[in-house]
Design a protein around this motif. Structure first.
Motif, PDB file in Angstrom:
ATOM      1  N   THR A  60      32.024 -38.861 -31.311  1.00 28.89           N
ATOM      2  CA  THR A  60      31.089 -39.165 -30.616  1.00 28.89           C
ATOM      3  C   THR A  60      31.438 -39.578 -29.421  1.00 28.89           C
ATOM      4  O   THR A  60      30.879 -39.607 -28.488  1.00 28.89           O
ATOM      5  CB  THR A  60      32.227 -40.907 -31.188  1.00 28.89           C
ATOM      6  OG1 THR A  60      31.557 -40.748 -32.914  1.00 28.89           O
ATOM      7  CG2 THR A  60      31.058 -42.090 -30.400  1.00 28.89           C
ATOM      8  N   GLU A  61      32.411 -39.105 -28.423  1.00 26.46           N
ATOM      9  CA  GLU A  61      33.034 -39.151 -27.172  1.00 26.46           C
ATOM     10  C   GLU A  61      31.722 -38.219 -26.505  1.00 26.46           C
ATOM     11  O   GLU A  61      31.198 -38.066 -25.004  1.00 26.46           O
ATOM     12  CB  GLU A  61      34.245 -38.742 -26.700  1.00 26.46           C
ATOM     13  CG  GLU A  61      34.636 -37.395 -27.329  1.00 26.46           C
ATOM     14  CD  GLU A  61      34.864 -37.550 -28.484  1.00 26.46           C
ATOM     15  OE1 GLU A  61      34.942 -37.947 -29.785  1.00 26.46           O
ATOM     16  OE2 GLU A  61      35.010 -35.837 -28.254  1.00 26.46           O
ATOM     17  N   LYS A  62      31.136 -37.541 -27.189  1.00 24.24           N
ATOM     18  CA  LYS A  62      30.623 -35.465 -26.706  1.00 24.24           C
ATOM     19  C   LYS A  62      28.738 -36.163 -26.964  1.00 24.24           C
ATOM     20  O   LYS A  62      28.366 -36.223 -26.127  1.00 24.24           O
ATOM     21  CB  LYS A  62      30.480 -34.549 -27.068  1.00 24.24           C
ATOM     22  CG  LYS A  62      32.127 -33.706 -27.038  1.00 24.24           C
ATOM     23  CD  LYS A  62      32.289 -32.756 -27.844  1.00 24.24           C
ATOM     24  CE  LYS A  62      33.561 -32.538 -27.156  1.00 24.24           C
ATOM     25  NZ  LYS A  62      34.233 -31.168 -28.386  1.00 24.24           N
TER      26      LYS A  62
END
Ligand SMILES: Cc1ncc(COP(=O)(O)O)c(C=O)c1O
Length: 300
Positions: free
Chosen positions: A199-201
């Motif tokens: 998700t963070e990428k």
């Protein structure tokens, strides 16, 4: 298990395999512990050597949940034959199906006899009901479908593996789509072609990725978005209009459980299409759609 007055104690998951983390078993152990129930999630076998060793050391049964792992093997042993008991589902989405139903495997004669009785009204024979049983018999029609499906299992699995491999290779460079680990000593049944959305990428949750791909006509699997221990049925111990048997302690109405690896991954898993009937064009479409989605998502 809970129907038989068992109380589930939830272990954390292995961060790479997404299934039972054997290093968490010690924490879960009590004098009441009866069995360990590893799930061969997505078709990848759990770490059965370590689980079996722990069970032997503490005199526990091992009940394999092989509902997603027909034909998978662990160090050359087929799943469902490693524990004391193995459970397979033949629900419509599974590697092979009978429409509904499943089977239990065991090499323990006493367990087999007990299961046969439970399946059919607790009858030892036509005249004697010796235990409180159920009607869990599979119909002959379903059984007939199953015998035809079993002949196709290896072919289906080979095709699932091939398609999953194609997807893994073709999407290898997408930094937000992390393929699940496959140990080199297992044969994976690829019920899913599982990927963890980072998700963070990509700046999107697993659910958003799932929704976006679905809009493009790519139906991915996206399940297990709440930990089982947070489901109302377990979190509030609601069973048979009372607390029993959900909790060993009748005063223990709510428990506060948080398992770090479960919570790190929950909601992030997607399974890309790998059904054996997919055509070459469809596989290509999946690859192109995910790659296009990557381009759009990266410039958002
Ligand atoms: C891991 C796992 N366990 C158990 C089950 C239950 O199987 P059934 O629906 O055939 O009872 C399923 C099926 O969805 C499953 O995926």
């Amino acid at each position: 298990m809970v129907h038989q007055a068992g109380v589930p104690v939830f272990a954390d998951i292995d961060r790479e395999l997404y299934t039972l983390d054997h290093t968490d078993l010690e924490r879960c152990l009590s004098d009441e512990t009866f069995a360990i129930m590893p799930v061969h999630l997505y078709g990848h076998p759990a770490e059965m050597d370590e689980i079996r060793a722990f069970a032997d050391e503490h005199d526990l049964y091992v009940i394999e949940d092989a509902a997603q792992a027909h034909g998978a093997s662990y160090k050359n042993d087929i799943v469902g034959s490693i524990g004391d008991v193995g459970c397979f589902s033949f629900y419509a989405t599974k590697n092979i199906t009978t429409g509904e139903g499943g089977i239990v495997t065991t090499d323990n004669d006493a367990v087999a006899e007990q299961l046969r009785m439970l399946r059919s009204h607790g009858m030892a024979n036509r005249d004697q009901h010796v235990t409180l049983g159920y009607n869990y018999r599979m119909s002959e029609l379903n059984g007939a479908i199953g015998t035809a499906q079993i002949d196709r299992l290896n072919r289906f699995n080979e095709r699932r593996k091939e398609i999953s491999g194609r997807l893994l290779d073709a999407l290898d460079d997408l930094n937000w789509l992390q393929p699940a680990t496959v140990r080199d000593y297992v044969e994976h049944a690829y019920f899913w072609a599982p990927f963890e959305v980072q998700t963070e990428k990509i700046g999107m949750s697993g659910k958003e990725v799932w929704e976006n791909l679905r809009e493009q006509g790519v139906e991915t699997r996206h399940r297990y978005n709440d930990p089982l221990y947070d489901q109302p049925v377990f979190a509030r111990h609601r069973g048979f209009n009372s607390d029993f048997p959900w909790s060993a302690n009748p005063n223990d109405h709510d428990y506060d459980l948080s398992l770090p690896n479960v919570e790190a991954v929950v909601g992030s898993m997607i399974g890309l299409p790998n059904h054996p009937n997919l055509t070459e064009e469809e596989i290509q479409y999946v690859i192109e759609t995910v790659r296009e989605f990557d381009t759009v998502a990266q410039v958002r």
